[in-house]
Design a protein around this motif. Sequence first.
Motif, PDB file in Angstrom:
ATOM      1  N   TYR A 252       0.824  -1.210   0.000  1.00 42.97           N
ATOM      2  CA  TYR A 252       0.000   0.000   0.000  1.00 42.97           C
ATOM      3  C   TYR A 252       0.857   1.260   0.000  1.00 42.97           C
ATOM      4  CZ  TYR A 252      -3.654  -3.367   0.964  1.00 42.97           C
ATOM      5  OH  TYR A 252      -4.521  -4.444   0.881  1.00 42.97           O
ATOM      6  N   ALA A 253       1.944   1.248  -0.759  1.00 44.01           N
ATOM      7  CA  ALA A 253       2.812   2.411  -0.906  1.00 44.01           C
ATOM      8  C   ALA A 253       2.286   3.327  -2.008  1.00 44.01           C
ATOM      9  CB  ALA A 253       4.237   1.965  -1.226  1.00 44.01           C
ATOM     10  N   ALA A 254       2.545   4.614  -1.852  1.00 40.33           N
ATOM     11  CA  ALA A 254       2.073   5.578  -2.849  1.00 40.33           C
ATOM     12  C   ALA A 254       2.667   5.300  -4.224  1.00 40.33           C
ATOM     13  CB  ALA A 254       2.421   6.990  -2.391  1.00 40.33           C
ATOM     14  N   ARG A 255       3.914   4.798  -4.250  1.00 39.41           N
ATOM     15  CA  ARG A 255       4.569   4.551  -5.543  1.00 39.41           C
ATOM     16  C   ARG A 255       3.969   3.352  -6.283  1.00 39.41           C
ATOM     17  NH1 ARG A 255       7.953   2.732  -1.577  1.00 39.41           N
ATOM     18  NH2 ARG A 255       8.586   0.536  -1.683  1.00 39.41           N
ATOM     19  N   ARG A 256       3.241   2.457  -5.567  1.00 35.75           N
ATOM     20  CA  ARG A 256       2.575   1.346  -6.236  1.00 35.75           C
ATOM     21  C   ARG A 256       1.193   1.844  -6.662  1.00 35.75           C
ATOM     22  NH1 ARG A 256       4.016  -3.832  -6.459  1.00 35.75           N
ATOM     23  NH2 ARG A 256       5.509  -3.578  -4.751  1.00 35.75           N
ATOM     24  N   ALA A 257       1.174   2.634  -7.708  1.00 34.26           N
ATOM     25  CA  ALA A 257      -0.008   3.419  -8.042  1.00 34.26           C
ATOM     26  C   ALA A 257      -1.129   2.617  -8.699  1.00 34.26           C
ATOM     27  CB  ALA A 257       0.384   4.582  -8.952  1.00 34.26           C
ATOM     28  N   ASP A 258      -0.826   1.421  -9.180  1.00 31.43           N
ATOM     29  CA  ASP A 258      -1.870   0.628  -9.845  1.00 31.43           C
ATOM     30  C   ASP A 258      -2.047  -0.728  -9.198  1.00 31.43           C
ATOM     31  OD1 ASP A 258      -3.891   0.475 -11.768  1.00 31.43           O
ATOM     32  OD2 ASP A 258      -2.608  -0.615 -13.169  1.00 31.43           O
ATOM     33  N   GLY A 259      -1.669  -0.861  -7.938  1.00 31.81           N
ATOM     34  CA  GLY A 259      -1.877  -2.107  -7.218  1.00 31.81           C
ATOM     35  C   GLY A 259      -1.072  -3.253  -7.787  1.00 31.81           C
ATOM     36  N   THR A 260      -1.608  -4.463  -7.619  1.00 34.95           N
ATOM     37  CA  THR A 260      -0.911  -5.678  -8.069  1.00 34.95           C
ATOM     38  C   THR A 260      -1.759  -6.512  -9.025  1.00 34.95           C
ATOM     39  OG1 THR A 260      -1.734  -7.087  -6.274  1.00 34.95           O
ATOM     40  CG2 THR A 260       0.246  -5.773  -5.815  1.00 34.95           C
ATOM     41  N   LEU A 261      -2.929  -6.007  -9.402  1.00 37.31           N
ATOM     42  CA  LEU A 261      -3.824  -6.757 -10.282  1.00 37.31           C
ATOM     43  C   LEU A 261      -3.137  -7.040 -11.618  1.00 37.31           C
ATOM     44  CD1 LEU A 261      -6.736  -7.886 -10.762  1.00 37.31           C
ATOM     45  CD2 LEU A 261      -7.285  -5.628 -11.706  1.00 37.31           C
ATOM     46  N   MET A 262      -3.166  -8.335 -12.030  1.00 37.61           N
ATOM     47  CA  MET A 262      -2.529  -8.737 -13.280  1.00 37.61           C
ATOM     48  C   MET A 262      -3.453  -9.656 -14.063  1.00 37.61           C
ATOM     49  SD  MET A 262       0.648  -7.539 -13.564  1.00 37.61           S
ATOM     50  CE  MET A 262       1.674  -8.696 -14.464  1.00 37.61           C
ATOM     51  N   ALA A 263      -3.352  -9.569 -15.384  1.00 37.26           N
ATOM     52  CA  ALA A 263      -4.072 -10.474 -16.277  1.00 37.26           C
ATOM     53  C   ALA A 263      -3.050 -11.246 -17.107  1.00 37.26           C
ATOM     54  CB  ALA A 263      -5.011  -9.696 -17.197  1.00 37.26           C
ATOM     55  N   TYR A 264      -3.301 -12.565 -17.287  1.00 41.50           N
ATOM     56  CA  TYR A 264      -2.384 -13.438 -18.018  1.00 41.50           C
ATOM     57  C   TYR A 264      -3.151 -14.158 -19.124  1.00 41.50           C
ATOM     58  CZ  TYR A 264       0.679 -12.938 -13.930  1.00 41.50           C
ATOM     59  OH  TYR A 264       1.451 -12.441 -12.917  1.00 41.50           O
ATOM     60  N   ARG A 265      -2.566 -14.149 -20.315  1.00 44.82           N
ATOM     61  CA  ARG A 265      -3.177 -14.864 -21.435  1.00 44.82           C
ATOM     62  C   ARG A 265      -2.111 -15.167 -22.484  1.00 44.82           C
ATOM     63  NH1 ARG A 265      -6.701 -13.378 -26.198  1.00 44.82           N
ATOM     64  NH2 ARG A 265      -8.259 -15.028 -26.387  1.00 44.82           N
ATOM     65  N   ASN A 266      -2.089 -16.410 -22.958  1.00 42.29           N
ATOM     66  CA  ASN A 266      -1.148 -16.821 -24.005  1.00 42.29           C
ATOM     67  C   ASN A 266       0.304 -16.506 -23.633  1.00 42.29           C
ATOM     68  OD1 ASN A 266      -3.223 -17.762 -25.653  1.00 42.29           O
ATOM     69  ND2 ASN A 266      -3.512 -15.754 -26.608  1.00 42.29           N
TER      70      ASN A 266
END
Length: 382
Positions: A252-266
């Motif tokens: 929850y640091a300010a520099r992690r501005a887009d969280g950790t959500l990831m999408a994986y495909r192919n």
Amino acid sequence: MATLLHQAGGTVPFRQFMDWALYHPEHGYYGSGRVRIGPQGDFATSPSLGPDFTTLLARQLIDLLRTLPDQSVRLSLVEVGPGEGDLAAELQTALAHLAPDLIERCELVLVERSPALRQRQRQRLAGLGGCPVRWCSIEELQASPVQGVVLAHELLDAFPVDRLVVHQGELQLQGVVLAEQDQLAWTSLSLPSPLEEDLKRSGIDLPPPGSDDGWATEWHVSLRRWFASLASAVSDGALLVIDYALEASRYYAARRADGTLMAYRNGMAGLDPLAHAGEQDLTAHLCIETLTAAAAQHDWQLRDQRRQGEALLALGLADHLHALQQLPATDLSQALRRREALLRLVDPAALGDFRWLLFSRGARAERFSFATAPDNAGSHPG
């Protein structure tokens, strides 16, 4: 997915969207069986790189099983979310080789909610010897609790999460809205009161000082319910969670501005989470503090934690690397593939940064611990 959104009024919290995208029996990536795991699939896991990982992991699981006080009752090795069944199949082989005496009093229990994946697991394990295998739900385990070890390998990062976003200086809930031509788009929703109270009780400063408008992150609301169900399903034993996880100060640091959500495909990562809904994997890292707090509420106490690289080295990974040097020249290509896979397992920039978190509950729960040296890591090989 558009049909589900239409039926829900056109707008839902991201957590609901993620649940549909992954677990809906018709439209979900896991629920429908569209998931493809392995180097040639959408994403690779540690077991999909070869059998060495499972052999090392099995040594730790054997240690934990032998730590249980009452060895006269049936021991259960429970894997929640077995995927393609590769890890379960290789565990059968490893247990038979490392601890044949456990085979007669140990069962392998696979907890899988997807009928399509359950069928693939049955096919993968068909004809294999070793422990008796059964499939069941968490509810069935709750009706008849077991004593044993639970393995949650790359499972909890796929639990649906709430997405939080800073909008015009205020923390709001991120939602998914059905836009023109049935396209999916992000939207902001007000925070529900229960979630707002949950955030306050956590003691985590959200949003963090210095965060800009648009800063986003994840909140794992499903963990408490999962730990509660698991607590009533396991009367005495240990839980090993293997997943990407971060401390709250990093998560929850300010520099992690887009969280950790990831999408994986192919085989590609970092894709649009709203694209290809139901045809790609969605994950979010765990926060160690919120994970352990959710566990403690249901008597699961954190006993130890370490990075995967450290855990595997303690279990004898260096010996596996050394043994590759003894293979004949005709097996050079195989040796190189196994060496590359082993190095990926401990590479901090790859799978080596996974966290191994060991929890336990029941009588003398403090007795469980990780292996500390290769000499005792695979104790009692039979």
